[in-house]
Scaffold this motif. Sequence first.
Motif, PDB file in Angstrom:
ATOM      1  N   ASP A  16       0.862  -1.180   0.000  1.00 42.30           N
ATOM      2  CA  ASP A  16       0.000   0.000   0.000  1.00 42.30           C
ATOM      3  C   ASP A  16       0.898   1.230   0.000  1.00 42.30           C
ATOM      4  O   ASP A  16       1.725   1.388   0.902  1.00 42.30           O
ATOM      5  CB  ASP A  16      -0.863  -0.052   1.279  1.00 42.30           C
ATOM      6  CG  ASP A  16      -1.771   1.148   1.426  1.00 42.30           C
ATOM      7  OD1 ASP A  16      -1.724   2.068   0.584  1.00 42.30           O
ATOM      8  OD2 ASP A  16      -2.536   1.165   2.411  1.00 42.30           O
ATOM      9  N   ASN A  31      -5.563  13.430  -9.204  1.00 44.54           N
ATOM     10  CA  ASN A  31      -6.456  14.012 -10.209  1.00 44.54           C
ATOM     11  C   ASN A  31      -6.036  15.470 -10.376  1.00 44.54           C
ATOM     12  O   ASN A  31      -5.261  15.988  -9.569  1.00 44.54           O
ATOM     13  CB  ASN A  31      -7.921  13.873  -9.774  1.00 44.54           C
ATOM     14  CG  ASN A  31      -8.122  14.325  -8.333  1.00 44.54           C
ATOM     15  OD1 ASN A  31      -7.988  15.509  -8.023  1.00 44.54           O
ATOM     16  ND2 ASN A  31      -8.387  13.388  -7.438  1.00 44.54           N
ATOM     17  N   GLY A  38     -10.455   8.167  -5.549  1.00 50.91           N
ATOM     18  CA  GLY A  38     -10.395   6.736  -5.251  1.00 50.91           C
ATOM     19  C   GLY A  38      -8.952   6.271  -5.302  1.00 50.91           C
ATOM     20  O   GLY A  38      -8.029   7.096  -5.315  1.00 50.91           O
ATOM     21  N   VAL A  40      -5.193   5.254  -5.369  1.00 52.84           N
ATOM     22  CA  VAL A  40      -4.008   5.780  -4.690  1.00 52.84           C
ATOM     23  C   VAL A  40      -4.318   7.118  -4.004  1.00 52.84           C
ATOM     24  O   VAL A  40      -3.959   7.337  -2.846  1.00 52.84           O
ATOM     25  CB  VAL A  40      -2.853   5.961  -5.714  1.00 52.84           C
ATOM     26  CG1 VAL A  40      -1.731   6.795  -5.139  1.00 52.84           C
ATOM     27  CG2 VAL A  40      -2.355   4.592  -6.169  1.00 52.84           C
ATOM     28  N   GLY A 125      -4.849   2.429 -13.199  1.00 47.86           N
ATOM     29  CA  GLY A 125      -6.102   2.081 -12.524  1.00 47.86           C
ATOM     30  C   GLY A 125      -7.253   2.742 -13.269  1.00 47.86           C
ATOM     31  O   GLY A 125      -7.557   2.408 -14.424  1.00 47.86           O
TER      32      GLY A 125
HETATM   33  N1  AR6 Z   1      -1.303   1.477  -2.954  1.00 46.36           N
HETATM   34  C1  AR6 Z   1      -0.658   1.120  -4.092  1.00 46.36           C
HETATM   35  N2  AR6 Z   1      -1.279   0.984  -5.282  1.00 46.36           N
HETATM   36  C2  AR6 Z   1      -2.613   1.210  -5.313  1.00 46.36           C
HETATM   37  C3  AR6 Z   1      -3.347   1.600  -4.172  1.00 46.36           C
HETATM   38  C4  AR6 Z   1      -2.648   1.729  -2.940  1.00 46.36           C
HETATM   39  N3  AR6 Z   1      -3.245   2.080  -1.804  1.00 46.36           N
HETATM   40  N4  AR6 Z   1      -4.660   1.752  -4.529  1.00 46.36           N
HETATM   41  C5  AR6 Z   1      -4.735   1.466  -5.843  1.00 46.36           C
HETATM   42  N5  AR6 Z   1      -3.509   1.130  -6.324  1.00 46.36           N
HETATM   43  P1  AR6 Z   1      -5.379   4.689  -9.539  1.00 46.36           P
HETATM   44  P2  AR6 Z   1      -4.775   6.335 -11.921  1.00 46.36           P
HETATM   45  C6  AR6 Z   1      -3.101   0.768  -7.695  1.00 46.36           C
HETATM   46  O1  AR6 Z   1      -6.751   4.456 -10.082  1.00 46.36           O
HETATM   47  O2  AR6 Z   1      -5.067   5.234 -12.876  1.00 46.36           O
HETATM   48  C7  AR6 Z   1      -8.058   8.487  -8.567  1.00 46.36           C
HETATM   49  O3  AR6 Z   1      -9.364   8.407  -8.149  1.00 46.36           O
HETATM   50  C8  AR6 Z   1      -4.212   0.462  -8.661  1.00 46.36           C
HETATM   51  O4  AR6 Z   1      -4.593  -0.905  -8.526  1.00 46.36           O
HETATM   52  O5  AR6 Z   1      -5.225   5.071  -8.128  1.00 46.36           O
HETATM   53  O6  AR6 Z   1      -3.573   7.205 -12.164  1.00 46.36           O
HETATM   54  C9  AR6 Z   1      -7.573   9.912  -8.746  1.00 46.36           C
HETATM   55  O7  AR6 Z   1      -8.370  10.801  -8.019  1.00 46.36           O
HETATM   56  C10 AR6 Z   1      -3.549   0.734  -9.987  1.00 46.36           C
HETATM   57  O8  AR6 Z   1      -2.701  -0.361 -10.346  1.00 46.36           O
HETATM   58  O9  AR6 Z   1      -4.612   5.850 -10.401  1.00 46.36           O
HETATM   59  C11 AR6 Z   1      -7.667  10.144 -10.237  1.00 46.36           C
HETATM   60  O10 AR6 Z   1      -8.916  10.674 -10.617  1.00 46.36           O
HETATM   61  C12 AR6 Z   1      -2.621   1.919  -9.681  1.00 46.36           C
HETATM   62  O11 AR6 Z   1      -2.448   1.896  -8.260  1.00 46.36           O
HETATM   63  C13 AR6 Z   1      -7.532   8.787 -10.832  1.00 46.36           C
HETATM   64  O12 AR6 Z   1      -7.939   7.875  -9.843  1.00 46.36           O
HETATM   65  C14 AR6 Z   1      -3.147   3.290 -10.083  1.00 46.36           C
HETATM   66  O13 AR6 Z   1      -4.545   3.351  -9.838  1.00 46.36           O
HETATM   67  C15 AR6 Z   1      -6.097   8.449 -11.195  1.00 46.36           C
HETATM   68  O14 AR6 Z   1      -6.074   7.223 -11.884  1.00 46.36           O
END
Ligand code: AR6
Length: 178
Positions: A16, A31, A38, A40, A125
């Motif tokens: 995490d 964002n 949501g 990260v 993500g």
């Molecule tokens: N620790 C490590 N990795 C994580 C965690 C965590 N706690 N949570 C998710 N991942 P994302 P993006 C993984 O969607 O695609 C947000 O809502 C996840 O499984 O967090 O850049 C922001 O507000 C995936 O592999 O980032 C933006 O609107 C990776 O981290 C948007 O999402 C990235 O997932 C950004 O989207």
Amino acid sequence: MKIVLQQIEIEVAQGDIANQPGIDAVVNAANAELAPGGGVAGAIHSGAGPKLYEECRKLAPIKPGQAVITRAYDLPNKFVIHVLGPVYGKDKPEDQYLSSCYRKAFSLAEESKISSIAFPAISTGIFGYPPEEAVKVVFNTVLSELPNLKHLKRIKFVLFGEEDLHLYENKLKEISVG
Ligand code: AR6
């Protein structure tokens, strides 16, 4: 798993991003508004507490490929580096925006004389970047940036899922055999 390249430790691990004690700066897949969201961003903001968004609000909005640095508040780190990754299929060319996120994060880390940094898999993500394409961009960027790093001694990639972990481990093995 970890390797050392040009005296810099490169590590990949499952975990995490909001629970990385011993790391100076964690990177937020943010964002544009630098708001809690949501994935990260959600984990980082809930770990850091509401003061993080107070500081972020003054720095927003940011554009794809950009990065800003803040304090880390209640997280076990000194700094958070917030980057806005590309939305796959929208912010083109995606590879250049993604590469820019990693380069700008390194450059802010160097300006603050940070010695360790942890990255999540930016854009893979909610933003829809295929992880197997993203990992190539990530490692090409890291390899080309290594010579510019003076203070950074440790780069950690924190992957949430097992599949991503394996992608990163395979890439690290590829690199270590040259
Ligand atoms: N620790 C490590 N990795 C994580 C965690 C965590 N706690 N949570 C998710 N991942 P994302 P993006 C993984 O969607 O695609 C947000 O809502 C996840 O499984 O967090 O850049 C922001 O507000 C995936 O592999 O980032 C933006 O609107 C990776 O981290 C948007 O999402 C990235 O997932 C950004 O989207």
